[in-house]
Design a protein around this motif. Sequence first.
Motif, mmCIF file in Angstrom:
data_model
loop_
_atom_site.group_PDB
_atom_site.id
_atom_site.type_symbol
_atom_site.label_atom_id
_atom_site.label_comp_id
_atom_site.label_asym_id
_atom_site.label_seq_id
_atom_site.Cartn_x
_atom_site.Cartn_y
_atom_site.Cartn_z
ATOM 1 N N ALA A 29 -10.564 -81.356 25.117
ATOM 2 C CA ALA A 29 -11.671 -80.486 25.526
ATOM 3 C C ALA A 29 -12.788 -81.268 26.205
ATOM 4 O O ALA A 29 -13.530 -80.720 27.020
ATOM 5 N N SER A 30 -12.902 -82.548 25.889
ATOM 6 C CA SER A 30 -13.982 -83.360 26.474
ATOM 7 C C SER A 30 -13.643 -83.841 27.885
ATOM 8 O O SER A 30 -14.506 -84.346 28.594
ATOM 9 N N GLN A 31 -12.398 -83.689 28.287
ATOM 10 C CA GLN A 31 -11.960 -84.146 29.602
ATOM 11 C C GLN A 31 -12.225 -83.089 30.668
ATOM 12 O O GLN A 31 -12.227 -81.899 30.388
ATOM 13 N N SER A 32 -12.449 -83.526 31.875
ATOM 14 C CA SER A 32 -12.543 -82.639 33.040
ATOM 15 C C SER A 32 -11.481 -83.088 34.030
ATOM 16 O O SER A 32 -11.751 -83.875 34.930
ATOM 17 N N PRO A 33 -10.243 -82.622 33.843
ATOM 18 C CA PRO A 33 -9.171 -83.095 34.714
ATOM 19 C C PRO A 33 -9.413 -82.761 36.184
ATOM 20 O O PRO A 33 -10.123 -81.811 36.510
ATOM 21 N N VAL A 34 -8.810 -83.558 37.027
ATOM 22 C CA VAL A 34 -8.872 -83.368 38.471
ATOM 23 C C VAL A 34 -7.443 -83.148 38.957
ATOM 24 O O VAL A 34 -6.525 -83.875 38.577
ATOM 25 N N LEU A 35 -7.267 -82.118 39.773
ATOM 26 C CA LEU A 35 -5.973 -81.846 40.392
ATOM 27 C C LEU A 35 -6.065 -82.165 41.871
ATOM 28 O O LEU A 35 -6.933 -81.643 42.563
ATOM 29 N N GLU A 36 -5.205 -83.051 42.333
ATOM 30 C CA GLU A 36 -5.097 -83.351 43.754
ATOM 31 C C GLU A 36 -3.865 -82.614 44.247
ATOM 32 O O GLU A 36 -2.739 -83.001 43.933
ATOM 33 N N ILE A 37 -4.093 -81.535 44.988
ATOM 34 C CA ILE A 37 -2.990 -80.693 45.438
ATOM 35 C C ILE A 37 -2.772 -80.894 46.934
ATOM 36 O O ILE A 37 -3.688 -80.713 47.727
ATOM 37 N N SER A 38 -1.543 -81.264 47.268
ATOM 38 C CA SER A 38 -1.127 -81.353 48.660
ATOM 39 C C SER A 38 -0.132 -80.217 48.869
ATOM 40 O O SER A 38 0.930 -80.195 48.251
ATOM 41 N N GLN A 39 -0.513 -79.255 49.706
ATOM 42 C CA GLN A 39 0.335 -78.091 49.959
ATOM 43 C C GLN A 39 0.667 -77.994 51.435
ATOM 44 O O GLN A 39 -0.218 -77.988 52.275
ATOM 45 N N LYS A 40 1.953 -77.929 51.716
ATOM 46 C CA LYS A 40 2.431 -77.704 53.081
ATOM 47 C C LYS A 40 3.315 -76.470 53.006
ATOM 48 O O LYS A 40 4.515 -76.575 52.731
ATOM 49 N N GLY A 41 2.697 -75.290 53.180
ATOM 50 C CA GLY A 41 3.429 -74.030 53.033
ATOM 51 C C GLY A 41 3.831 -73.814 51.592
ATOM 52 O O GLY A 41 2.987 -73.679 50.717
ATOM 53 N N ASP A 42 5.144 -73.844 51.334
ATOM 54 C CA ASP A 42 5.674 -73.642 49.986
ATOM 55 C C ASP A 42 5.988 -74.949 49.272
ATOM 56 O O ASP A 42 6.523 -74.932 48.166
ATOM 57 N N VAL A 43 5.688 -76.079 49.898
ATOM 58 C CA VAL A 43 5.985 -77.386 49.311
ATOM 59 C C VAL A 43 4.704 -77.979 48.718
ATOM 60 O O VAL A 43 3.689 -78.089 49.404
ATOM 61 N N PHE A 44 4.782 -78.343 47.426
ATOM 62 C CA PHE A 44 3.612 -78.829 46.702
ATOM 63 C C PHE A 44 3.840 -80.214 46.112
ATOM 64 O O PHE A 44 4.938 -80.540 45.662
ATOM 65 N N LYS A 45 2.757 -80.969 46.113
ATOM 66 C CA LYS A 45 2.667 -82.215 45.358
ATOM 67 C C LYS A 45 1.347 -82.098 44.609
ATOM 68 O O LYS A 45 0.288 -81.920 45.223
ATOM 69 N N ILE A 46 1.410 -82.145 43.282
ATOM 70 C CA ILE A 46 0.199 -82.035 42.465
ATOM 71 C C ILE A 46 0.079 -83.273 41.596
ATOM 72 O O ILE A 46 0.975 -83.581 40.807
ATOM 73 N N ILE A 47 -1.026 -83.992 41.764
ATOM 74 C CA ILE A 47 -1.334 -85.140 40.916
ATOM 75 C C ILE A 47 -2.434 -84.682 39.967
ATOM 76 O O ILE A 47 -3.504 -84.246 40.402
ATOM 77 N N THR A 48 -2.137 -84.758 38.684
ATOM 78 C CA THR A 48 -3.096 -84.372 37.651
ATOM 79 C C THR A 48 -3.672 -85.643 37.046
ATOM 80 O O THR A 48 -2.922 -86.505 36.577
ATOM 81 N N LYS A 49 -4.999 -85.759 37.086
ATOM 82 C CA LYS A 49 -5.682 -86.918 36.509
ATOM 83 C C LYS A 49 -6.554 -86.426 35.365
ATOM 84 O O LYS A 49 -7.455 -85.620 35.573
ATOM 85 N N GLY A 50 -6.235 -86.880 34.160
ATOM 86 C CA GLY A 50 -6.979 -86.495 32.971
ATOM 87 C C GLY A 50 -6.728 -87.540 31.902
ATOM 88 O O GLY A 50 -6.839 -88.733 32.168
ATOM 89 N N LEU A 51 -6.347 -87.092 30.698
ATOM 90 C CA LEU A 51 -5.982 -88.042 29.642
ATOM 91 C C LEU A 51 -4.861 -88.949 30.133
ATOM 92 O O LEU A 51 -4.829 -90.122 29.843
ATOM 93 N N LYS A 52 -3.932 -88.347 30.858
ATOM 94 C CA LYS A 52 -2.840 -89.074 31.502
ATOM 95 C C LYS A 52 -2.813 -88.639 32.960
ATOM 96 O O LYS A 52 -3.307 -87.574 33.305
ATOM 97 N N THR A 53 -2.217 -89.469 33.801
ATOM 98 C CA THR A 53 -2.031 -89.099 35.197
ATOM 99 C C THR A 53 -0.547 -88.878 35.419
ATOM 100 O O THR A 53 0.276 -89.688 35.004
ATOM 101 N N PHE A 54 -0.219 -87.747 36.024
ATOM 102 C CA PHE A 54 1.175 -87.498 36.341
ATOM 103 C C PHE A 54 1.280 -86.700 37.631
ATOM 104 O O PHE A 54 0.323 -86.064 38.060
ATOM 105 N N GLU A 55 2.459 -86.773 38.232
ATOM 106 C CA GLU A 55 2.701 -86.140 39.528
ATOM 107 C C GLU A 55 3.839 -85.134 39.407
ATOM 108 O O GLU A 55 4.839 -85.392 38.742
ATOM 109 N N THR A 56 3.657 -83.991 40.051
ATOM 110 C CA THR A 56 4.667 -82.946 40.084
ATOM 111 C C THR A 56 4.932 -82.578 41.534
ATOM 112 O O THR A 56 3.993 -82.410 42.311
ATOM 113 N N ASN A 57 6.195 -82.471 41.896
ATOM 114 C CA ASN A 57 6.592 -82.085 43.243
ATOM 115 C C ASN A 57 7.543 -80.897 43.139
ATOM 116 O O ASN A 57 8.482 -80.928 42.339
ATOM 117 N N PHE A 58 7.289 -79.861 43.944
ATOM 118 C CA PHE A 58 8.175 -78.704 43.907
ATOM 119 C C PHE A 58 8.043 -77.882 45.173
ATOM 120 O O PHE A 58 7.106 -78.031 45.941
#
Length: 138
Positions: free
Chosen positions: A36-65
């Motif tokens: 609850a104390s975190q303020s995560p940041v989402l870095e979203i790269s969207q090219k139409g229907d293609v996404f890359k999302i980098i979530t930076k918070g307690l942990k950093t992880f990347e999702t591609n879909f």
Amino acid sequence: MAPINLDGIWKNVKNENLDNFLKALNLNFAVRKMAASQSPVLEISQKGDVFKIITKGLKTFETNFTVGQEYTDRNPLNDKEPSTYLPMWDGDKLRTENKSHPDAIHFVRELIDGQMVQTQTVGTGDKAVVCKRIFAKK
């Protein structure tokens, strides 16, 4: 063409019902308070229907879909057990369903008044717990 554009850097500015949502995930008090104390940041790269999302918070992880195609990614509650997700457009919302665990976390992302609202649901039916995380564009 995608119905909305989520491209950009988004910072969490407000949460609604986050503690109850985290309780429903069986997280202990200390972990809930840290989350609850975190303020995560989402870095979203969207090219139409293609996404890359980098979530930076307690942990950093990347999702591609790609919207409309199932993909396998980390399970946020158990790093050792991946989950299969299906992202799909639902009008002007991006809905992501967890196909591996129907009672697990599902996401809906939408733009409301220039902010991205991420509605997260765990559980189904009358046992569902919903939380909203609101993000402002940086």
